[in-house]
Enzyme design. Structure first.
Site, PDB file in Angstrom:
ATOM      1  N   ALA A 133      -8.033  -1.375   0.006  1.00 44.29           N
ATOM      2  CA  ALA A 133      -7.755  -1.158   1.435  1.00 44.29           C
ATOM      3  C   ALA A 133      -6.250  -1.285   1.717  1.00 44.29           C
ATOM      4  O   ALA A 133      -5.435  -0.791   0.950  1.00 44.29           O
ATOM      5  CB  ALA A 133      -8.605  -2.092   2.285  1.00 44.29           C
ATOM      6  N   CYS A 134      -5.895  -1.996   2.795  1.00 46.62           N
ATOM      7  CA  CYS A 134      -4.476  -2.059   3.195  1.00 46.62           C
ATOM      8  C   CYS A 134      -3.600  -2.747   2.148  1.00 46.62           C
ATOM      9  O   CYS A 134      -2.376  -2.641   2.212  1.00 46.62           O
ATOM     10  CB  CYS A 134      -4.335  -2.774   4.537  1.00 46.62           C
ATOM     11  N   SER A 135      -4.191  -3.472   1.206  1.00 41.49           N
ATOM     12  CA  SER A 135      -3.389  -4.153   0.174  1.00 41.49           C
ATOM     13  C   SER A 135      -3.209  -3.302  -1.077  1.00 41.49           C
ATOM     14  O   SER A 135      -2.633  -3.786  -2.066  1.00 41.49           O
ATOM     15  CB  SER A 135      -4.056  -5.476  -0.217  1.00 41.49           C
TER      16      SER A 135
END
Ligand code: COA
Length: 373
Positions: free
Chosen positions: A155-157
């Site tokens: 995801a966002c990481s």
């Protein structure tokens, strides 16, 4: 063990901007039509009337003023409310690979070396266009790169997990240089009919080249001083779309096949988790976090980024210390911290330190401390 260097970065920005004013006008037209269509049921108390969205709320709650999108036509049409991106044939490059390649070409040009030096390609992003073949292999082929390639999704990481993976490949000699790309067409996973979240995301692609210190051009790029990853399971940011539910019906039951979140809980839980991680990692590396020249944080929300910046530096960070690009780009998932790094890494003397940090669904977080060469 070989040390790794961030040698170059690249950025692809889509052609269309979508302002809060345009987004809200479309959402409110959708709401008006929905309420008119359902007037009887609303009057009978069977369904609730939808409330309108507001520009001042969006800017105050998120810091976002605008975003870039691959397709605007569907997003400003209250009868469509989704990006219209025609499917391509198997003989054409896919949209995700195309924007990744555009960002990668820019990074390769800045790097100034032949692609034959690259031994691996990682496509690290929140949403892949298809299950297989991997987007990364398509990018590898389009750029004429040998070696191996694969996709990863945190995801966002995703970008910091990708940089750590690349740095570990360099350390163990698996590759001489690694290309890591983050194509994010987040407009495809966003529910534009959801007032709580319709403003959050934007589209973009970024690219990072990581190579061995011994191969890096003297004085160019950034030494990677330390990388750390962390995950803690949470349902507070979730997307249930997957290959077992591809026939999900449209409408209410399809909502969870797009991005959903408990924004307040995310805020409360992720800010302390990430701030502590940054401070602990810095301390384990023997660094004083308050002496960081610059932070390139995941671009989630202005209030979250301000608070993390304050907790890490122990004071209000200046705009030069805590780079913000989400006003222009919105939340671009994994690409946010890389856009910030790409656009605002000037003015560093050799030896000065910075931090690339991402956080998001999972929960997941990654820290990459870098030192100007
Ligand atoms: N327009 C106008 N009002 C709106 C609105 C909109 N688009 N969306 C929500 N509101 C209203 C709500 O109805 C609520 O009204 P009430 O107080 O009368 O009930 C009020 O605004 C506050 O809503 P809330 O959802 O609690 O807002 P918030 O201040 O928490 O901000 C986020 C929402 C999503 C911006 C914020 O929680 C956030 O950014 N969280 C971090 C999560 C994140 O960044 N996730 C991304 C993945 S890393």
């Amino acid at each position: 063990m070989r040390h790794a260097v961030i040698a170059a970065t690249g950025l692809y920005t889509p052609p269309h901007t979508l302002t809060n004013a345009e987004l809200v006008a479309t959402f409110n037209a959708y709401v008006e039509r929905f309420n008119a269509r359902n007037a009887e049921a609303i009057a009978a108390g069977e369904i609730e009337a939808l409330p309108p969205s507001s520009e001042p709320f969006i800017e105050k709650a998120s810091g976002i003023k605008s975003r870039y999108v691959i397709d605007k036509s569907g997003l400003i049409d209250p009868d469509v409310m989704r990006p219209v991106i025609p499917e391509r044939s198997n003989e054409e490059i896919s949209v995700l690979a195309e924007i990744a390649v555009a960002a990668a070409r820019q990074a390769i040009e800045a790097w100034g070396k032949p692609v034959s030096e690259i031994g691996a390609v990682i496509c690290a992003a929140s949403n892949m266009q298809r299950a297989y073949p991997a987007m990364a292999i398509e990018v590898q082929q389009a750029l004429g790169i040998d070696g191996f390639a694969f996709d990863m999704n945190v995801a966002c990481s995703s970008a910091t997990f990708g940089i750590k993976t690349a740095a570990d490949y360099i350390a163990t000699g698996s590759a001489k240089a690694v290309l890591m790309v983050n194509p994010e067409i987040t407009s495809g996973h966003l529910n534009f009919c959801d007032r709580d979240s319709h403003f959050i995301f934007g589209d973009v692609a970024t690219a990072v080249i990581v190579e061995a210190e011994e191969d890096a051009t003297p004085g160019q790029g950034w030494d990677i001083i330390g990388t750390r990853l962390k995950t803690v399971f949470s349902n507070n940011i979730r997307n249930n779309f997957g290959f077992l539910n591809r026939a999900a019906p449209e409408g209410a039951s399809a909502k969870d096949k797009l991005f959903v979140q408990e924004g307040r809980k995310v805020f409360r839980e992720v800010v302390p988790m990430v701030s502590e991680m940054i401070v602990d990692h810095a301390s384990d590396l023997g660094l004083d976090p308050t002496a960081l020249k610059r932070m390139w944080l995941h671009q989630a929300n202005i209030n979250m980024n301000d608070m993390i910046g304050r907790k890490v530096l122990g004071r209000d960070p200046s705009p030069e210390e805590n780079v913000i690009i989400l006003d222009e780009y919105a939340n671009t998932s994994s690409a946010g911290s890389i856009i910030a790094f790409h656009k605002a890494n000037d003015g560093f003397a050799a030896g000065e330190m910075g931090l690339i940090c991402s956080f998001g669904a999972g929960y997941s977080a990654g820290t990459v401390f870098v030192r100007k060469r």
